[in-house]
Design a protein around this motif. Structure first.
Motif, short mmCIF file in Angstrom:
data_model
loop_
_atom_site.label_atom_id
_atom_site.label_comp_id
_atom_site.label_asym_id
_atom_site.label_seq_id
_atom_site.Cartn_x
_atom_site.Cartn_y
_atom_site.Cartn_z
N LEU A 52 0.88 -1.17 0.00
CA LEU A 52 0.00 0.00 0.00
C LEU A 52 0.91 1.22 0.00
N ALA A 53 1.01 1.88 -1.16
CA ALA A 53 2.02 2.91 -1.35
C ALA A 53 1.70 4.23 -0.66
N GLU A 54 0.45 4.59 -0.54
CA GLU A 54 0.11 5.92 -0.02
C GLU A 54 -0.81 5.81 1.18
N ALA A 55 -0.27 5.45 2.31
CA ALA A 55 -1.06 5.41 3.54
C ALA A 55 -1.01 6.80 4.18
N HIS A 56 -2.12 7.26 4.68
CA HIS A 56 -2.21 8.58 5.28
C HIS A 56 -1.97 8.49 6.78
N GLY A 57 -1.32 9.51 7.32
CA GLY A 57 -1.03 9.52 8.75
C GLY A 57 -2.26 9.76 9.60
N SER A 58 -2.22 9.25 10.81
CA SER A 58 -3.28 9.42 11.81
C SER A 58 -4.62 8.85 11.37
N VAL A 59 -4.63 7.85 10.52
CA VAL A 59 -5.85 7.20 10.06
C VAL A 59 -5.75 5.73 10.45
N ARG A 60 -6.82 5.18 11.00
CA ARG A 60 -6.83 3.77 11.40
C ARG A 60 -7.28 2.93 10.21
N TYR A 61 -6.42 2.01 9.77
CA TYR A 61 -6.71 1.14 8.65
C TYR A 61 -7.02 -0.27 9.15
N ARG A 62 -7.83 -0.97 8.39
CA ARG A 62 -8.13 -2.38 8.66
C ARG A 62 -8.09 -3.11 7.33
N LEU A 63 -7.16 -4.07 7.21
CA LEU A 63 -7.02 -4.87 6.00
C LEU A 63 -7.38 -6.30 6.33
N CYS A 64 -8.26 -6.89 5.55
CA CYS A 64 -8.70 -8.27 5.76
C CYS A 64 -8.37 -9.09 4.52
N LEU A 65 -7.73 -10.23 4.73
CA LEU A 65 -7.32 -11.11 3.65
C LEU A 65 -8.01 -12.45 3.81
N GLN A 66 -8.60 -12.93 2.73
CA GLN A 66 -9.33 -14.20 2.77
C GLN A 66 -8.89 -15.06 1.59
N PRO A 67 -8.43 -16.30 1.85
CA PRO A 67 -8.06 -17.18 0.73
C PRO A 67 -9.31 -17.68 0.00
N ARG A 68 -9.17 -17.88 -1.30
CA ARG A 68 -10.25 -18.40 -2.13
C ARG A 68 -9.83 -19.78 -2.64
N TYR A 69 -10.57 -20.82 -2.25
CA TYR A 69 -10.28 -22.18 -2.68
C TYR A 69 -11.29 -22.61 -3.72
N ALA A 70 -10.89 -23.62 -4.49
CA ALA A 70 -11.80 -24.20 -5.49
C ALA A 70 -12.93 -24.93 -4.76
N PRO A 71 -14.13 -24.97 -5.36
CA PRO A 71 -15.23 -25.69 -4.73
C PRO A 71 -14.88 -27.17 -4.60
N PRO A 72 -15.37 -27.85 -3.66
CA PRO A 72 -16.49 -27.56 -2.77
C PRO A 72 -16.06 -26.98 -1.43
N ARG A 73 -14.77 -26.71 -1.27
CA ARG A 73 -14.32 -26.20 0.03
C ARG A 73 -14.79 -24.77 0.23
N PRO A 74 -15.45 -24.47 1.35
CA PRO A 74 -15.86 -23.09 1.62
C PRO A 74 -14.64 -22.24 2.00
N ALA A 75 -14.76 -20.97 1.77
CA ALA A 75 -13.67 -20.06 2.11
C ALA A 75 -13.55 -19.93 3.62
N PRO A 76 -12.34 -20.03 4.16
CA PRO A 76 -12.16 -19.84 5.59
C PRO A 76 -12.39 -18.38 5.96
N PRO A 77 -12.54 -18.09 7.23
CA PRO A 77 -12.75 -16.69 7.62
C PRO A 77 -11.53 -15.83 7.30
N ALA A 78 -11.80 -14.58 7.08
CA ALA A 78 -10.73 -13.64 6.74
C ALA A 78 -9.88 -13.36 7.98
N GLN A 79 -8.60 -13.14 7.74
CA GLN A 79 -7.68 -12.70 8.78
C GLN A 79 -7.49 -11.20 8.59
#
Length: 142
Positions: A58-85
């Motif tokens: 993330l090249a341009e993060a602004h100061g004094s701002v609270r960010y939240r980034l969530c990453l979730q893996p995507r698997y081929a069916p039939p496996r459901p996607a696990p919860p995001a971290q």
């Protein structure tokens, strides 16, 4: 958070536990972002990343701002996607950058004010001097 104010997010698959099938079942990752700021625009809402991807800059993060980034893996069916971290962070403002921005704003305001003063002086000079010369010139011609 890097020294230049950008943010490097890195991950591995061990955060979601062992994959049920070979790694080929991994289709990619979904990255969702949010921020808590007044005038901030954050351009990574619903970004799809490839299966081989293990970092995001993330090249341009602004100061004094609270960010939240969530990453979730995507698997081929039939496996459901696990919860995001998710990870939350705040970039501290660069003091020198804030000073430079403030000085630029003040300098620009002073320049604009000087231009207005010069235009005002020119306008007043033109309107005060021209009528006196015009009346004198017309009287002499008559």
């Amino acid at each position: 958070v890097l020294r230049n104010g950008s943010v490097l997010l890195q991950w591995g698959l061990r955060h979601w536990g062992p994959p049920p099938r070979p790694a080929a079942a991994l289709r990619g990752f979904a990255l969702n972002c949010s921020w808590d700021g007044t005038y901030t625009r954050f351009p990574c809402d619903s970004v799809e990343l490839g299966a081989a991807c293990r970092d995001y800059l993330l090249a341009e993060a602004h100061g004094s701002v609270r960010y939240r980034l969530c990453l979730q893996p995507r698997y081929a069916p039939p496996r459901p996607a696990p919860p995001a971290q998710c990870v939350e962070f705040r970039v501290e403002p660069a003091a020198m950058r804030d000073i430079v921005v403030a000085m630029t704003a003040v300098g620009g305001s002073i320049c604009v004010m000087l231009v207005f003063i010069c235009l005002l002086v020119a306008y007043i000079t033109e309107n005060l001097m021209s009528p006196a010369l015009a009346r004198g010139g017309n009287a002499a011609a008559a």
